[in-house]
Each structure stands twice: as structure tokens, then as C-alpha cells.
Design an enzyme around this catalytic site. Sequence first.
Site, PDB file in Angstrom:
ATOM      1  N   CYS A 108     -19.348   4.644 -19.741  1.00 29.77           N
ATOM      2  CA  CYS A 108     -19.992   3.746 -20.700  1.00 29.77           C
ATOM      3  C   CYS A 108     -21.358   4.279 -21.134  1.00 29.77           C
ATOM      4  O   CYS A 108     -22.272   4.384 -20.318  1.00 29.77           O
ATOM      5  CB  CYS A 108     -20.119   2.374 -20.038  1.00 29.77           C
ATOM      6  SG  CYS A 108     -21.205   1.220 -20.861  1.00 29.77           S
ATOM      7  N   CYS A 142     -24.261   1.856 -20.630  1.00 33.37           N
ATOM      8  CA  CYS A 142     -24.535   1.748 -19.192  1.00 33.37           C
ATOM      9  C   CYS A 142     -25.432   2.899 -18.736  1.00 33.37           C
ATOM     10  O   CYS A 142     -26.360   2.704 -17.940  1.00 33.37           O
ATOM     11  CB  CYS A 142     -23.244   1.779 -18.382  1.00 33.37           C
ATOM     12  SG  CYS A 142     -22.108   0.428 -18.729  1.00 33.37           S
TER      13      CYS A 142
END
Length: 103
Positions: free
Chosen positions: A31, A34
Site C-alpha cells: 500500500c 501506508c
Amino acid sequence: MSEVMLTKENFEEEVVKSELPVLVDFYAEWCGPCKSLSPLIAEIAEEYKGKIKVCKVNIDEDGGLSDYYNVMSVPTLMMYKGGEQTGMMVGYRPKKDIVKLFS
């Protein structure tokens, strides 16, 4: 690293039974947002050490925690106080917004 890695086995002990408020970061290695958020989370963990506990859950290795807590996308941040969820944010947010979860 000041963050605690959470699993199905230690979630209750580290989060629900914690005397400190707990910020939980649900993330994934793949991600992009993230990865951008990770340094902020580490900074918060150091800056607020002793005031809050910062934990991380890798959704690809969590043994069902993300399903149990209805995490639909990452990053998702959840705040717990006294074992109860008190706040949640989804997506990348600036540090000042994250700090508002527990201040």
C-alpha cells in the site's frame, strides 16, 4: 522501533487490556499511502512514548483481525481507550489530524 506488532494472539493483551490509550495502524506492505504514513506513525510513537501505545497490524499477516474489526481499506487508524474503540481514520492523514485522535 516503538511500535508493537499485533497478531490475533496478542491483540487483547496489547490493546484491550492496555492502561495507555492505543493507536492501531492497519496497513499493508503493498500500500503506497501506508508507506507514506509509516514514518509519521513512527514519529508519533517516539514523541508520545509513555502517553500512548502505538501498534501496527499487517492485514496480510493478521490472522483475521482486519476482518473482525471491519477494516475495508488501508491505511486505517483506530484509537482505543480503556479497551473501547474511540476513533477511526481511513486513508493518509497529516500528523496533526492523527494526533487529534488521542489528544
